[in-house]
Design an enzyme around this catalytic site. Structure first.
Site, PDB file in Angstrom:
ATOM      1  N   CYS A 133       0.838  -1.203   0.000  1.00 43.21           N
ATOM      2  CA  CYS A 133       0.000   0.000   0.000  1.00 43.21           C
ATOM      3  C   CYS A 133       0.871   1.249   0.000  1.00 43.21           C
ATOM      4  O   CYS A 133       1.415   1.638   1.038  1.00 43.21           O
ATOM      5  CB  CYS A 133      -0.920  -0.005   1.215  1.00 43.21           C
ATOM      6  SG  CYS A 133      -1.899   1.490   1.344  1.00 43.21           S
ATOM      7  N   CYS A 136      -0.427   4.132   2.196  1.00 39.11           N
ATOM      8  CA  CYS A 136      -0.287   3.893   3.644  1.00 39.11           C
ATOM      9  C   CYS A 136       1.169   4.051   4.075  1.00 39.11           C
ATOM     10  O   CYS A 136       1.453   4.642   5.113  1.00 39.11           O
ATOM     11  CB  CYS A 136      -0.712   2.479   4.029  1.00 39.11           C
ATOM     12  SG  CYS A 136      -2.167   1.857   3.219  1.00 39.11           S
ATOM     13  N   ASP A 137       2.093   3.498   3.297  1.00 40.32           N
ATOM     14  CA  ASP A 137       3.480   3.371   3.757  1.00 40.32           C
ATOM     15  C   ASP A 137       4.480   4.274   3.042  1.00 40.32           C
ATOM     16  O   ASP A 137       5.650   4.347   3.454  1.00 40.32           O
ATOM     17  CB  ASP A 137       3.942   1.904   3.598  1.00 40.32           C
ATOM     18  CG  ASP A 137       3.081   0.956   4.407  1.00 40.32           C
ATOM     19  OD1 ASP A 137       2.548   1.389   5.448  1.00 40.32           O
ATOM     20  OD2 ASP A 137       2.923  -0.210   3.992  1.00 40.32           O
TER      21      ASP A 137
END
Ligand code: NAP
Length: 307
Positions: A133, A136-137
């Site tokens: 992701c 997200c990261d």
């Protein structure tokens, strides 16, 4: 034990649209969600192809849908379904927290999960440089070098997102033409800090210190040449895989593991419907998932009226 008219598994665009339609039709509706609101769209930095909305982040689109679900009076519980009894007139779902819910209709809208590469180092360094992701990261790799694996729209979007944060992004694709759309391909090719490696497959995630990722070994499928791409992050974007083991044996699945339901979203079991990415379909988009949600809720309503 709590009783509803319609239970929906999954709070992505399909499940949330189904809840809006189900509740508006007068049925007491509950969504059970195991992870985050929005499903795959929570991982999408920018959505540009949802009609009438213009440009919006996936998280914001998910929040808008969620608010609409609540405004209509439907309920959402963040509690994953761990077992499902779907045959017969009364369906039962049991959740991680041990709660038991019953309803006469169930809509499965649990989406699909990101597929894994299955190469050495992938599992060992998941969360330590290997990610599924980018939104997200990606922030963890600001000012660093990353690799994105894949040639579809997700990989292209991930590469563009990371290019805003990272000094360099390697995009590796196993063929010499992208699967993703032209707009995204053109945007990727125009970015100076994205280096595209065609005809290239991942071989092994490498760590110099045994703690975190330091690179990805790749192989050119035409020449056979191997090289090490130095990178602190490896983002895997090689498509989606269904996650329907929970229903296997009760619900008919297609050979790829998706729920065998057509455009009417009906499964082989009366009163059980499948909507969005989880079912057999050719176009997996937010708008088609939302369309499925409406169809599944309407069919569930028709079914409940006949009971
Ligand atoms: P996808 O379209 O299925 O693309 C997966 C990519 O990964 C393909 O390029 C595939 O190569 C490659 N791949 C698969 N297995 C691999 C492996 N083991 N090793 C290396 N490469 C591998 O998946 P996606 O990009 O996640 O998209 C999923 C769906 O969501 C699609 O329908 C997509 O259009 C949609 N989506 C749309 C948008 C948008 O409209 N903006 C954004 C994101 C996603 P091949 O090409 O050789 O098969």
């Amino acid at each position: 034990m709590e009783q509803y008219d319609i239970l929906i598994i999954g709070a992505g665009p399909a499940g949330m649209t189904a809840a809006i339609y189900g509740q508006r039709a007068g049925y007491r509706t509950l969504i059970l969600e195991e992870a985050v609101l929005g499903g795959q769209i929570a991982n999408t930095p920018e959505v540009e192809n949802y009609p009438a909305v213009g440009k919006i982040s996936g998280v914001e689109l998910g929040m808008n849908l969620y608010n609409q679900v609540l405004e209509q009076g439907a309920q959402v519980e963040f509690d994953g379904v761990v077992s499902a009894q779907l045959a017969g007139p009364l369906k039962t779902l049991t959740t991680q927290s041990g709660k038991v819910y019953t309803a006469r209709a169930v809509i499965i809208a649990n989406g699909a999960k990101r597929r894994k590469l299955g190469i050495p180092g992938e599992e060992a360094y998941a969360g330590r440089g290997v990610s599924y992701c980018a939104t997200c990261d990606g922030g963890f790799f600001k000012g660093k070098s990353t690799v994105v694996v894949g040639g579809g729209n997700t990989a292209l979007e991930d590469a563009l997102y990371l290019a805003n944060l990272c000094t360099q992004v390697h995009l590796i694709h196993r063929r010499d033409t992208f699967r993703g759309g032209k707009v995204l391909v053109d945007a990727v090719l125009a970015r100076e800090n994205i280096q595209v490696h065609y005809d290239t497959v991942p071989v092994e995630v490498v760590s110099a210190d045994g703690q975190k990722v330091s690179g990805l070994t790749v192989r050119n499928v035409k020449t056979g040449a191997q090289e090490l791409l130095e990178a602190q992050g490896v983002f895997v974007a090689v498509g989606l895989a269904p996650d329907n083991q929970l229903f296997a044996g009760q619900i008919e699945l297609d050979p790829a593991g998706y729920i065998a339901a057509g455009e009417d979203c009906k499964t082989n079991l009366e009163g059980v419907f499948a909507a969005g990415d989880t079912r057999t379909k050719t176009v997996r988009q937010i708008v088609t998932a939302a369309g499925d949600g409406a169809v599944a809720a309407a069919e569930a309503g028709n079914y409940l009226m006949r009971q």
